[in-house]
Design a protein around this motif. Structure first.
Motif, short mmCIF file in Angstrom:
data_model
loop_
_atom_site.label_atom_id
_atom_site.label_comp_id
_atom_site.label_asym_id
_atom_site.label_seq_id
_atom_site.Cartn_x
_atom_site.Cartn_y
_atom_site.Cartn_z
N GLN A 1 0.85 -1.41 -0.01
CA GLN A 1 -0.05 -0.11 -0.03
C GLN A 1 0.88 1.25 -0.04
O GLN A 1 0.66 2.28 -0.63
N LYS A 2 2.01 1.24 0.65
CA LYS A 2 3.00 2.41 0.48
C LYS A 2 3.25 2.62 -0.97
O LYS A 2 3.42 3.74 -1.33
N LEU A 3 3.94 1.53 -1.66
CA LEU A 3 4.32 1.51 -3.05
C LEU A 3 3.09 2.09 -3.80
O LEU A 3 3.24 3.11 -4.67
N MET A 4 1.89 1.71 -3.59
CA MET A 4 0.67 2.36 -4.17
C MET A 4 0.47 3.81 -3.98
O MET A 4 0.12 4.45 -4.88
N ARG A 5 0.56 4.16 -2.97
CA ARG A 5 0.47 5.43 -2.53
C ARG A 5 1.52 6.31 -3.22
O ARG A 5 1.35 7.34 -3.41
N ASP A 6 2.54 5.90 -3.14
CA ASP A 6 3.79 6.61 -3.92
C ASP A 6 3.69 6.54 -5.28
O ASP A 6 4.68 7.25 -6.11
N GLY A 7 2.81 5.62 -5.86
CA GLY A 7 2.53 5.95 -7.42
C GLY A 7 3.54 4.72 -8.13
O GLY A 7 3.39 4.59 -9.36
N LYS A 8 4.14 3.98 -7.54
CA LYS A 8 5.07 2.85 -7.97
C LYS A 8 4.22 1.71 -8.40
O LYS A 8 4.76 0.93 -9.18
N TRP A 9 3.36 1.40 -7.71
CA TRP A 9 2.24 0.43 -8.01
C TRP A 9 1.03 0.82 -8.29
O TRP A 9 -0.26 0.65 -7.55
N PRO A 10 0.56 1.48 -9.46
CA PRO A 10 -0.89 1.91 -9.57
C PRO A 10 -1.87 0.97 -9.81
O PRO A 10 -3.04 1.25 -9.66
N HIS A 11 -1.55 -0.34 -10.07
CA HIS A 11 -2.63 -1.27 -10.50
C HIS A 11 -2.18 -2.70 -9.86
O HIS A 11 -1.37 -3.21 -10.37
#
Length: 91
Positions: free
Chosen positions: A32-42
């Protein structure tokens, strides 16, 4: 640079439930941190399997490897990576 990543988790059947739950909690928090940072968008669950299909948006393959190897479940995953390029017909 975009990457299509498939991940299938294969936890040992004899792993204690408390250990498995701890790893899954740490995995969720890191992802979820990677998602919030935009690294894991999907991320999408693969129905019927302990697996997902994801898109990562990172600088290069080295950054992707660093992020994937940081996943708490990494030692228990079968991961396949495909680099993506813009299709000439895309609008």
């Amino acid at each position: 640079m975009l990457f299509h990543v498939t991940m299938e988790v294969k936890l040992p059947p004899d792993m204690p439930a408390t250990e498995a739950n701890d790893i899954k909690t740490r995995e969720r928090d890191y992802a979820q941190k990677l998602m919030r940072d935009g690294k894991w968008p999907h991320i999408w669950r693969v129905a019927g399997r302990y697996a997902n299909v994801s898109i990562f948006d990172v600088a290069d393959g080295d950054e992707l490897h660093t992020l994937l190897s940081g996943l708490p479940l990494f030692p228990y995953m079968d991961i396949k990576v495909t680099a993506l390029a813009r299709h000439p017909s895309a609008i």
